[in-house]
Structures are given as structure tokens and as C-alpha cells.
Design a protein around this motif. Structure first.
Motif, PDB file in Angstrom:
ATOM      1  N   SER A 728       0.856  -1.191   0.000  1.00 52.28           N
ATOM      2  CA  SER A 728       0.000   0.000   0.000  1.00 52.28           C
ATOM      3  C   SER A 728       0.884   1.230   0.000  1.00 52.28           C
ATOM      4  CB  SER A 728      -0.923   0.008   1.220  1.00 52.28           C
ATOM      5  OG  SER A 728      -0.209   0.391   2.386  1.00 52.28           O
ATOM      6  N   LEU A 729       0.287   2.370  -0.371  1.00 53.79           N
ATOM      7  CA  LEU A 729       0.982   3.651  -0.375  1.00 53.79           C
ATOM      8  C   LEU A 729       0.464   4.545   0.739  1.00 53.79           C
ATOM      9  CD1 LEU A 729       1.178   4.289  -4.212  1.00 53.79           C
ATOM     10  CD2 LEU A 729       3.124   4.054  -2.660  1.00 53.79           C
ATOM     11  N   GLN A 730       0.029   3.929   1.806  1.00 52.04           N
ATOM     12  CA  GLN A 730      -0.516   4.683   2.927  1.00 52.04           C
ATOM     13  C   GLN A 730       0.552   5.621   3.508  1.00 52.04           C
ATOM     14  OE1 GLN A 730      -2.082   2.193   5.974  1.00 52.04           O
ATOM     15  NE2 GLN A 730      -2.604   3.872   7.358  1.00 52.04           N
ATOM     16  N   GLY A 731       0.154   6.855   3.789  1.00 56.27           N
ATOM     17  CA  GLY A 731       1.078   7.823   4.364  1.00 56.27           C
ATOM     18  C   GLY A 731       1.785   8.677   3.335  1.00 56.27           C
ATOM     19  N   GLN A 732       1.666   8.341   2.061  1.00 54.74           N
ATOM     20  CA  GLN A 732       2.285   9.165   1.016  1.00 54.74           C
ATOM     21  C   GLN A 732       1.334  10.277   0.599  1.00 54.74           C
ATOM     22  OE1 GLN A 732       5.589   8.498   0.013  1.00 54.74           O
ATOM     23  NE2 GLN A 732       5.286   7.263   1.847  1.00 54.74           N
ATOM     24  N   GLN A 733       1.890  11.332  -0.017  1.00 55.21           N
ATOM     25  CA  GLN A 733       1.037  12.380  -0.544  1.00 55.21           C
ATOM     26  C   GLN A 733       0.194  11.833  -1.695  1.00 55.21           C
ATOM     27  OE1 GLN A 733       4.348  12.719  -0.269  1.00 55.21           O
ATOM     28  NE2 GLN A 733       4.834  14.568   0.926  1.00 55.21           N
ATOM     29  N   ALA A 734      -0.729  12.617  -2.120  1.00 50.40           N
ATOM     30  CA  ALA A 734      -1.561  12.228  -3.252  1.00 50.40           C
ATOM     31  C   ALA A 734      -0.681  11.948  -4.454  1.00 50.40           C
ATOM     32  CB  ALA A 734      -2.561  13.340  -3.573  1.00 50.40           C
ATOM     33  N   PRO A 735      -1.118  11.060  -5.325  1.00 51.97           N
ATOM     34  CA  PRO A 735      -0.292  10.724  -6.489  1.00 51.97           C
ATOM     35  C   PRO A 735       0.118  11.919  -7.333  1.00 51.97           C
ATOM     36  CG  PRO A 735      -2.082   9.160  -6.229  1.00 51.97           C
ATOM     37  CD  PRO A 735      -2.331  10.256  -5.235  1.00 51.97           C
ATOM     38  N   ASP A 736      -0.605  13.026  -7.257  1.00 54.66           N
ATOM     39  CA  ASP A 736      -0.209  14.155  -8.088  1.00 54.66           C
ATOM     40  C   ASP A 736       1.060  14.825  -7.591  1.00 54.66           C
ATOM     41  OD1 ASP A 736      -1.139  15.330  -5.797  1.00 54.66           O
ATOM     42  OD2 ASP A 736      -2.802  16.399  -6.759  1.00 54.66           O
ATOM     43  N   ALA A 737       1.594  14.420  -6.407  1.00 56.75           N
ATOM     44  CA  ALA A 737       2.897  14.917  -5.968  1.00 56.75           C
ATOM     45  C   ALA A 737       4.009  14.316  -6.799  1.00 56.75           C
ATOM     46  CB  ALA A 737       3.114  14.607  -4.491  1.00 56.75           C
ATOM     47  N   HIS A 738       3.722  13.183  -7.455  1.00 56.48           N
ATOM     48  CA  HIS A 738       4.701  12.493  -8.294  1.00 56.48           C
ATOM     49  C   HIS A 738       4.297  12.727  -9.748  1.00 56.48           C
ATOM     50  CE1 HIS A 738       6.090  10.135  -4.739  1.00 56.48           C
ATOM     51  NE2 HIS A 738       4.825  10.276  -4.382  1.00 56.48           N
ATOM     52  N   ALA A 739       5.160  13.313 -10.514  1.00 55.44           N
ATOM     53  CA  ALA A 739       4.865  13.599 -11.914  1.00 55.44           C
ATOM     54  C   ALA A 739       5.957  13.004 -12.794  1.00 55.44           C
ATOM     55  CB  ALA A 739       4.774  15.108 -12.147  1.00 55.44           C
ATOM     56  N   GLY A 740       5.535  12.439 -13.929  1.00 59.89           N
ATOM     57  CA  GLY A 740       6.522  11.887 -14.854  1.00 59.89           C
ATOM     58  C   GLY A 740       6.026  10.618 -15.491  1.00 59.89           C
ATOM     59  N   ASP A 741       7.001   9.748 -15.898  1.00 64.37           N
ATOM     60  CA  ASP A 741       6.679   8.537 -16.657  1.00 64.37           C
ATOM     61  C   ASP A 741       6.355   7.338 -15.768  1.00 64.37           C
ATOM     62  OD1 ASP A 741       7.245  10.034 -18.868  1.00 64.37           O
ATOM     63  OD2 ASP A 741       9.317   9.314 -19.058  1.00 64.37           O
ATOM     64  N   ILE A 742       6.317   7.521 -14.441  1.00 60.87           N
ATOM     65  CA  ILE A 742       6.167   6.391 -13.541  1.00 60.87           C
ATOM     66  C   ILE A 742       4.708   6.241 -13.112  1.00 60.87           C
ATOM     67  CG2 ILE A 742       6.861   5.410 -11.336  1.00 60.87           C
ATOM     68  CD1 ILE A 742       9.043   5.495 -13.415  1.00 60.87           C
ATOM     69  N   PRO A 743       4.097   5.076 -13.393  1.00 57.42           N
ATOM     70  CA  PRO A 743       2.760   4.826 -12.842  1.00 57.42           C
ATOM     71  C   PRO A 743       2.890   4.453 -11.358  1.00 57.42           C
ATOM     72  CG  PRO A 743       3.488   2.930 -14.100  1.00 57.42           C
ATOM     73  CD  PRO A 743       4.558   3.978 -14.234  1.00 57.42           C
ATOM     74  N   LEU A 744       2.217   5.193 -10.502  1.00 53.35           N
ATOM     75  CA  LEU A 744       2.360   4.989  -9.066  1.00 53.35           C
ATOM     76  C   LEU A 744       1.129   4.261  -8.549  1.00 53.35           C
ATOM     77  CD1 LEU A 744       4.626   5.844  -7.096  1.00 53.35           C
ATOM     78  CD2 LEU A 744       3.109   7.647  -6.303  1.00 53.35           C
ATOM     79  N   ARG A 745       1.257   2.957  -8.308  1.00 53.82           N
ATOM     80  CA  ARG A 745       0.146   2.188  -7.748  1.00 53.82           C
ATOM     81  C   ARG A 745       0.706   1.067  -6.894  1.00 53.82           C
ATOM     82  NH1 ARG A 745      -2.532  -2.132 -11.935  1.00 53.82           N
ATOM     83  NH2 ARG A 745      -0.628  -2.912 -12.929  1.00 53.82           N
ATOM     84  N   ALA A 746      -0.121   0.617  -5.932  1.00 53.16           N
ATOM     85  CA  ALA A 746       0.278  -0.440  -5.002  1.00 53.16           C
ATOM     86  C   ALA A 746      -0.664  -1.631  -5.166  1.00 53.16           C
ATOM     87  CB  ALA A 746       0.237   0.069  -3.570  1.00 53.16           C
ATOM     88  N   PRO A 747      -0.173  -2.862  -4.955  1.00 53.45           N
ATOM     89  CA  PRO A 747      -1.022  -4.060  -5.074  1.00 53.45           C
ATOM     90  C   PRO A 747      -1.847  -4.291  -3.805  1.00 53.45           C
ATOM     91  CG  PRO A 747       1.209  -4.723  -4.571  1.00 53.45           C
ATOM     92  CD  PRO A 747       1.236  -3.218  -4.694  1.00 53.45           C
ATOM     93  N   GLU A 748      -2.788  -3.392  -3.534  1.00 51.61           N
ATOM     94  CA  GLU A 748      -3.557  -3.465  -2.298  1.00 51.61           C
ATOM     95  C   GLU A 748      -4.487  -4.672  -2.265  1.00 51.61           C
ATOM     96  OE1 GLU A 748      -5.485   0.272  -1.832  1.00 51.61           O
ATOM     97  OE2 GLU A 748      -3.651   1.310  -1.192  1.00 51.61           O
ATOM     98  N   LEU A 749      -4.827  -5.238  -3.413  1.00 50.81           N
ATOM     99  CA  LEU A 749      -5.702  -6.406  -3.468  1.00 50.81           C
ATOM    100  C   LEU A 749      -4.919  -7.723  -3.467  1.00 50.81           C
ATOM    101  CD1 LEU A 749      -8.303  -5.107  -6.090  1.00 50.81           C
ATOM    102  CD2 LEU A 749      -8.421  -5.020  -3.592  1.00 50.81           C
ATOM    103  N   GLY A 750      -3.613  -7.622  -3.436  1.00 52.36           N
ATOM    104  CA  GLY A 750      -2.777  -8.821  -3.414  1.00 52.36           C
ATOM    105  C   GLY A 750      -2.426  -9.311  -4.797  1.00 52.36           C
ATOM    106  N   TYR A 751      -1.136  -9.546  -5.004  1.00 52.17           N
ATOM    107  CA  TYR A 751      -0.639 -10.040  -6.286  1.00 52.17           C
ATOM    108  C   TYR A 751      -0.226 -11.503  -6.107  1.00 52.17           C
ATOM    109  CZ  TYR A 751       1.774 -10.113 -10.777  1.00 52.17           C
ATOM    110  OH  TYR A 751       2.152 -10.395 -12.069  1.00 52.17           O
ATOM    111  N   TRP A 752      -0.711 -12.383  -7.007  1.00 53.27           N
ATOM    112  CA  TRP A 752      -0.443 -13.814  -6.867  1.00 53.27           C
ATOM    113  C   TRP A 752       0.013 -14.397  -8.192  1.00 53.27           C
ATOM    114  CZ3 TRP A 752      -0.598 -15.508  -1.991  1.00 53.27           C
ATOM    115  CH2 TRP A 752      -1.363 -14.776  -1.078  1.00 53.27           C
ATOM    116  N   GLU A 753       0.928 -15.327  -8.102  1.00 54.62           N
ATOM    117  CA  GLU A 753       1.329 -16.084  -9.280  1.00 54.62           C
ATOM    118  C   GLU A 753       1.763 -17.483  -8.849  1.00 54.62           C
ATOM    119  OE1 GLU A 753       4.618 -14.076 -11.132  1.00 54.62           O
ATOM    120  OE2 GLU A 753       6.104 -15.102  -9.879  1.00 54.62           O
ATOM    121  N   THR A 754       1.619 -18.414  -9.756  1.00 54.28           N
ATOM    122  CA  THR A 754       2.074 -19.780  -9.524  1.00 54.28           C
ATOM    123  C   THR A 754       2.806 -20.253 -10.767  1.00 54.28           C
ATOM    124  OG1 THR A 754       1.398 -22.003  -8.807  1.00 54.28           O
ATOM    125  CG2 THR A 754      -0.011 -20.893 -10.398  1.00 54.28           C
TER     126      THR A 754
END
Length: 806
Positions: A728-754
Motif C-alpha cells: 500500500s501507499l498509505q502515508g504518502q502524498q496524493a499521487p499528483d505529488a509524483h509527476a513523470g513517466d512512472i505509474p504509481l500504484r500499489a497491489p492493495e488487493l494482493g498479487y499472486w502467481e504460480t
């Protein structure tokens, strides 16, 4: 010598060597190969009327008490023609030659009712705790090992002629070993002499070839695990046959043949001699023919002699190992092989606890080990050298001095760790070339002073030029480690470099000690890196250890970061950080082998834990941000059974404070376009796809060893993988504080692979040509859960698996 007296006393139990005059009713002799004149270890010698018997030691010697006047004896040995001998006219040593069999067939036995051998084996299993050396409260001994390398006479006439004159190699080693239950174990190499390598002392322990004793379920031989014939599951995995019964005074010696049951692939074939009084091993001989893809060796034989000590404890006294090696990876005919023989003698055996100088180092080398005089070796040897063994030292020592073999061996050891010795400097091979999508190609060089200048410090520097970004990168470092036996070290590093952006979570390099020289994390992922930072770093670190397995690092880091991609944080694209870092690595029961000033980890049966606390200080040394980070990693490699092993790693971290992208956690992705799998990474996740200020990830790998269905050309194993992560990105500023080519997202729903992978797919003929590539395979990984793609095919990631093995 004391050793000779001990051998004579040992002969009273039915073993011995030729000595001076004996009682008229005692027969002393040696069973030899009539062709080569070599002693036959563990040959059976028994009287024909009195039912007395003995088994030769590892050199073919025996002592036999006669019970019936005028009796005769029969000598037998597996693979040789049994022969009867009339008694000699006078007392003294006696030689019994046996000739090899041209054809040998297995005996067929029909048994009715209870198998008597199985009943004896069950008694042995019940008495295992009494006889297992690992279950003793303490023991210590001195050892002498003679290791020789020769050739099979069938290889060629030239090899046969050479072997009659000398060996291809001689290696003698002496040591003192101390053990205190449950896990304090220390062995000091006191002498080491290698033909052609004068002055070198390479650590070698007999236990690296074969375990002492067969009383654990699994016996480790030549880095392979084999089920012991007296394991708890032995009666289900082995067939037993009572071959003979001998009488030694009031005691009985049972000779039991054992072989694997059915298709069990990790068993041994051999014979064990069991003493009736304690149902303890008096001796055992075993062998196995290994598949071509195991390594250089194609077959081995091991033998052990145990004796009952005055304290009433059965303990190993002699060890013997014979290994058959491929003469060539291009042509390995069954009748052509090199023979590596190791004979070990244990002496000065005791069972009272002794002080152990190191809790973590199990194999150490004395500074005088490679400089011992001839008088030392004359006292240490159990038997004097044969003429061709002395000739081996004479010829190879002369050649070694002429062609500087010792220097070549030291150079090879350097290369294994990525360095090339050039006088007083080590050339850093990893700095010569680097490839990524920012620099394109980087050409460079790195040099560090080595132990030839000083073993108390090293000074180094490096530099490189990137053709893609047209920039120089460079750095220097000073490493101080003044105390030989202490891990107290002080490091300073300055680097102007291009680095992977984001905080790489702790534990990625958990096999390395905290004080290891920092090196760039090289993997196939580096070829596809586009999101990277230019970094100017100054770092001072203090390393020390406590309680044997607890390692500490305290660092002060100043870092100025400039993204090499389009990115702004609050309208800025240059960031300065000052960090105080405390790191702890705890590996319970981890053991090390020390060679010179280098420690080599032998692993731990318990999880390895790494914790790191980082404090960002605003206003100190130009630091612009105040924050706190806490991270932890737990990992383990564990064998669950003979066919199943488990590797796992769990990482977690939390960040308090608002920071630019360069200090957030970046999930360790290894998806497209990389086609090579990586162990502790998400092989279906795209690079820089997920970011977090709080995270937890886990990697779970099961490996199934194929034992039941080995193929003639292929014998693949299976690996099952399950990876998961949350952030999660809890405690960070709103995503608009980060500008540029980087997509800013967190796997809050859980990422799984097998995933599932077939590994060890190299055909055995190909392994003979490229023996280092042992792990070639292919895997298929599947992305699942909330972040799966709508199209099923896009969730699949085929990968190549490989491992380079030296």
C-alpha cells in the motif's frame, strides 16, 4: 610410535597390522591383490575348522586367533576369487594374494519364514541412539588423511607404465577435531602437503567426503544424500541377506549384505559387519554407481572400520573412499577411469568435553599447516610412503616450482569470486562490462589491493564509461580489517554510479555476509532496466559479530540522486538523502569454513533472518527528508525428505514519511521482456509495475527429485512455485505529488502467481560436454487474482531456467 602401539592393541579386537613376534596361536597377515600388490580392505578371512574369523582393515591387514591346531584359512573378497591357504610353518606376517574375477554374478537366495538378517537390522535400528556419534555429549580426535589420484591400468599402456612409477597426485592432511553436543563443532587443519603445490594449505576434512558413522537416516557422501541401510525406513527400502556368521571369542560377527529395494534411486549396495554384543557396526562397505549428470564421478566405494573404545563407546577408527572419475567428458568408456583414493586414520580419540575456540567456524587452517617439516609428516603417517608415492612428491614438486602451479591455483580461487590477481592488485572482473538500456554498453575496470600487499586492509577504485548515456562512472573504497580472527571491519565507499531506482527490499542477497564487499547485483533483469538513477554516494560502515552467528552493520550514508528518466517530486528532480542504518543478520547454527581471511558459508538448517532499520535525517550532511524504515527478511532452504526440498523467503517492510520514488519500495519484478526466470522475483509482473510504502511478499518453492522414473538420456526434476505479495501507499502524498513517466500504484488487493518448471533437462551426453550447466530447464508461470489480465494468454509467462555450477 604411539600410533603403532595403538594399532597393535586394536588388533586384539580382530584387526591389526604386521608387527614383530606373536603368539604361536595367532595369525597375522595381509590380503592383497595378486595383480597390483595393493592391500584389499575389508576382505574376509576365516578358519575352516574353528569358525574363527576376521575382516581386514583399510590397508588389507588382519589378525586372527587360531582355535584348532593345524587349521587352514579361506580368504574372500567381493570381485575376487576366494582361495584357501595352509598355515605357514613359522609365526610371523603372512601375505594372502587373491586374483580378480573375470565375471561376477549375483547370488540367488531363497529364504523361508523370518529373514534373520532383517531381525538383526531391527536390533541395530533400536540401538542407533547409543552408537550415533552425533548423539554423544562430546568427542575429539586427531586425524591423518592420505589422498592419492591414479589411473585405471585399462586406460592405456602408457598410463599403466606411469602408475607403476608414481601417482598423478598426493595430498596429505592432519587435523584436530572437537565436538560438543548439540552443534559445537570445530576442526583445525594442522598440516597440509600437496604434491606440486608447496607451501599451500587447502582446508580438507574427511567429513567432506563421507559422514562419520551411518547412524543418521541420511548419509552424505560426495555432496549427495543416500539413505542409510540402518535408517528407520531402511527395512522398507532395502533388501538384507545374512551372508556369513563369524565367532570372535564369546562374541558373534554377522556379515549382512544390503541393496536397494525396487526402484529406489538413493540407496547403497554393500556389506556391513555387525557385532552381536551391542548390535553395533564393526565395519561397513558400500558403493553406488551414479548417473552421468551428477558430476565428474561415475562410481564410488566407501568403507569404515569402527572399534569399541575402553569407555564402551563404538567409534569410527578408519575411513576409506574410492572414487572413479571420468577420464574425459568426450569419451567415458566404462573400463576407463581415474581412481581417487582417500584413507583416513583417527587417533587420540576421547569423549570428555574440550573448549572450542569458535562457535561458527567448523573448519579452520593453522598458519603453519602448509609449512610443516618432513619430521612432522614422519610422525603423523600411519604407514611410511610407498616408493611411487615418494616419487610423486619428487616429480610434481619439481614441476610445480618450475611452472608455478601454486600461483595458478590461487588465481583460480580468485576467479571463482570474480577477481583476477595481478601482482598486489585484484582486478574486478564484474567491472569490465555491463549492459542495460540506459548505458547501453559500459566498459570499465576496477582494482583492489590484495593480501600480497597487506591482509589488514585493502584500497581500491573503479571507473567505467557508458556508450549510451556518454557518462563516466567511478568510485573508490577503503576496507580495514586488522584482526585476523575477528569480524571487526571498517569500510568507506564513494560511488558515482548508475543504480536501480527504488528501495530494493532487504534479503535479496541474504546468502552474503553483511561485511562482504558491495558488488553490483548482476542478473538477467539488468539487461532490461530502463528506470534507473544517477547516484553520488558516500558511506561509512562498521561491521562486527557477536554470539558467533549474529552479524551487525552500522552505516552512515549520504546519497544525492538524479533520475535518469522523466520524473519530478514536488516539481524537483534532484534529491538528497542522509541515512543512519542499523542492520542485523542472524543465522542460527550457520557454519563456516575459513581459508585465509575468507569465510565460506556451509549453510544453516534454521531460517536466516535479516532486519534493517533506516533513519532518514533532515539537515544532516545535506539531507532533505526525515523518515523511518523498518524491514525484515526470513529465508530457508530445507530438505523435507530424500525426494522433496523446500526453499522459501518472506520479506516485509514499512516506511513512515513522504518520499520521492527513489526511496519507495519497488516490487521485484521479472516479467516481459525478460525470458529467464529468477528465483525470488515475480516472473509475471512487469518492471516498475507496483510501488509501496508498506509491503509483504513471500516466495515458496518446492522441488521434487525424480527417483522412481529415471530415464536413460533425461532425468528431469519438477519445481512448483507459489509467489504472493501485498502493498500500500498509505502515508504518502496524493499521487499528483509524483509527476513523470512512472505509474504509481500499489497491489492493495494482493498479487499472486504460480508456476511449474521442469529442470535438469540437459541430456546426459550433453552434460559430459558442458558439465557446468547442470540446471537447464523451462518453466511456465501464471498470474492470478485481482491483477490478472482479461486475456488468459497474457497471464502466462514462459521462462528458461538455468544455473551455472562449478
Amino acid at each position: 610410535m604411539k600410533a603403532r602401539i595403538c594399532i597393535f592393541l586394536w588388533g586384539l579386537l580382530g584387526w591389526g597390522v604386521p608387527v614383530a613376534a606373536q603368539q604361536p596361536d595367532t595369525l597375522v597377515g595381509r590380503v592383497i591383490d595378486a595383480t597390483s600388490g595393493e592391500g584389499l580392505p575389508f576382505a574376509l578371512v576365516k578358519t575352516l575348522q574353528g569358525q574363527a574369523g576376521a575382516v581386514t582393515d583399510v590397508n588389507g591387514y588382519f589378525m586372527l586367533r587360531l582355535q584348532v591346531p593345524g587349521d587352514s584359512v579361506e580368504a574372500s573378497y567381493m570381485g575376487f576369487i576366494s582361495r584357501r591357504f595352509a598355515l605357514p610353518d613359522s609365526a610371523g606376517s603372512w601375505v594372502l594374494p587373491l586374483s580378480p574375477k573375470l565375471v561376477e554374478t549375483d547370488a540367488i537366495t531363497v529364504e523361508a519364514g523370518e529373514n534373520p538378517a532383517l531381525a538383526i537390522v531391527r536390533q541395530m535400528i533400536a540401538n542407533r541412539p547409543r552408537h550415533n556419534p552425533r548423539k554423544l555429549e562430546a568427542y575429539h580426535y586427531a586425524s591423518y588423511t592420505k589422498l592419492t589420484l591414479g589411473g585405471n591400468p585399462r586406460m592405456s599402456k602408457q598410463m599403466d607404465s606411469l602408475m607403476r612409477v608414481m601417482r598423478l597426485m598426493m595430498w596429505e592432511s592432519t587435523s584436530r577435531r572437537y565436538y560438543v553436543r548439540p552443534d559445537k563443532d570445530y576442526e583445525l587443519i594442522t598440516g597440509s602437503r600437496i604434491s606440486g603445490l608447496q607451501g599451500m594449505a587447502i582446508p580438507f576434512s574427511p567429513t567432506e567426503v563421507q559422514d562419520i558413522g551411518f547412524y543418521d537416516d541420511w548419509v552424505r557422501i560426495l555432496e549427495q544424500d543416500f539413505l542409510s541401510p540402518i535408517a528407520f525406513s531402511g527395512p522398507k527400502r532395502y533388501r538384507y541377506y545374512l551372508r556369513d556368521t563369524l565367532f570372535q571369542g564369546t562374541d558373534t560377527l554377522y556379515i549382512i549384505h544390503f541393496s536397494p529395494e525396487g526402484g529406489f534411486g538413493q540407496g547403497l549396495v554393500g556389506e556391513m559387519r555387525v557385532h552381536s554384543a551391542d548390535y553395533a557396526l564393526q565395519s561397513i562397505s558400500a558403493e553406488a554407481i551414479l548417473p552421468d549428470d551428477v558430476g565428474l564421478w561415475i562410481r564410488f566405494k566407501i568403507k569404515q572400520v569402527h572399534e569399541k573404545r575402553p569407555e564402551g563407546i563404538w567409534f569410527p577408527r578408519q575411513l576409506y573412499t574410492e572414487v572413479h572419475l571420468h577420464p574425459s567428458k568426450l569419451q567415458a568408456k566404462p573400463q576407463e577411469f581415474f581412481v581417487l583414493e582417500a584413507r583416513t586414520y583417527l587417533d587420540s580419540i576421547g569423549f570428555e568435553p574440550q573448549p572450542i575456540p569458535h562457535n561458527a567456524i567448523v573448519l579452520d587452517v593453522s598458519e603453519q599447516a602448509g609449512k610443516q617439516p618432513d619430521t612432522f609428516w614422519s610422525e603423523a603417517r600411519q604407514d611410511s610412503l610407498l616408493g611411487r608415492e615418494r616419487q610423486t612428491y619428487t616429480v610434481l614438486d619439481s614441476l610445480g616450482r618450475k611452472y608455478k602451479w601454486a600461483g595458478l591455483v590461487r588465481q583460480f580461487n580468485k576467479i571463482q569470486f570474480g577477481y583476477l590477481a595481478v601482482g598486489i592488485f585484484d582486478l574486478d572482473l564484474a567491472r569490465l562490462y555491463r549492459l542495460n538500456r540506459v548505458e547501453s554498453n559500459r566498459l570499465g575496470m576496477g582494482l583492489h589491493t590484495n593480501e600480497r600487499l597487506s591482509s589488514a586492509f585493502s584500497v581500491g577504485g573503479w571507473g567505467g564509461w557508458g556508450t549510451g548515456d556518454a557518462r563516466w562512472k567511478y568510485g573508490l573504497d577503503v576496507h580495514l580489517h586488522p584482526f585476523h580472527n575477528k569480524n571487526l571491519r571498517l569500510h568507506y565507499e564513494y560511488d558515482e554510479d548508475l543504480v536501480v531506482t527504488g528501495a530494493q527490499y532487504v534479503g535479496l542477497k541474504n546468502k552474503r555476509m553483511l561485511y562482504d564487499r558491495p558488488a553490483q547485483y548482476q542478473s538477467s533483469r539488468m539487461l532490461f532496466m530502463e528506470i534507473m538513477d544517477y547516484s553520488t554516494q558516500h558511506q561509512v560502515s562498521l561491521f562486527f559479530s557477536s554470539l558467533g552467528n549474529l552479524n551487525h552493520r552500522f552505516s552512515l550514508l549520504q546519497d544525492r540522486v538524479r533520475p535518469a528518466y522523466t520524473y519530478f517530486y514536488k516539481d524537483r528532480n534532484v534529491f538528497s538523502f542522509t541515512e543512519a542504518i542499523a542492520e542485523l543478520r542472524w543465522a542460527p547454527s550457520e557454519k563456516f569454513r575459513r581459508e585465509g581471511r575468507t569465510l565460506y558459508s556451509l549453510g544453516s538448517k534454521w531460517p536466516v533472518c535479516i532486519a534493517r532499520l533506516t533513519l532518514g535525517v533532515e539537515g544532516l550532511l545535506g539531507g532533505e527528508y526525515a523518515y523511518q524504515k523498518a524491514e525484515i527478511s526470513v529465508s530457508q532452504q530445507r530438505r523435507l525428505s530424500g525426494w522433496l526440498s523446500l526453499n522459501y523467503q518472506v520479506n516485509a517492510g514499512v516506511l513512515q514519511g513522504a518520499l520521492p520514488y527513489s526511496r519507495l519500495y519497488i516490487f521485484h519484478a521479472n516479467g516481459e521482456p525478460n525470458f529467464i526466470a529468477e528465483g525470488y522475483a515475480f516472473n509475471t509482473m512487469f518492471f516498475n509495475d507496483f510501488t509501496a510504502s508498506r509491503y509483504a511478499v513471500g516466495y515458496l518453492h518446492f522441488q521434487l527429485v525424480n527417483q522412481r522414473f529415471p530415464g536413460k538420456k533425461y532425468n528431469p526434476d519438477i519445481r512448483l512455485v507459489c509467489n504472493g505479495g501485498w502493498g500500500s501507499l498509505q502515508g504518502q502524498q496524493a499521487p499528483d505529488a509524483h509527476a513523470g513517466d512512472i505509474p504509481l500504484r500499489a497491489p492493495e488487493l494482493g498479487y499472486w502467481e504460480t508456476g511449474v518448471a521442469l529442470i535438469n533437462l540437459m541430456p546426459r551426453p550433453a552434460v559430459k560436454l558442458v558439465s557446468t550447466l547442470q540446471f537447464l530447464g523451462f518453466g511456465l508461470y501464471l498470474r492470478m487474482g485481482a491483477y490478472a489480465q482479461p486475456e488468459f494468454v497474457r497471464n502466462l509467462a514462459p521462462k528458461m531456467e538455468y544455473r551455472i555450477k562449478f
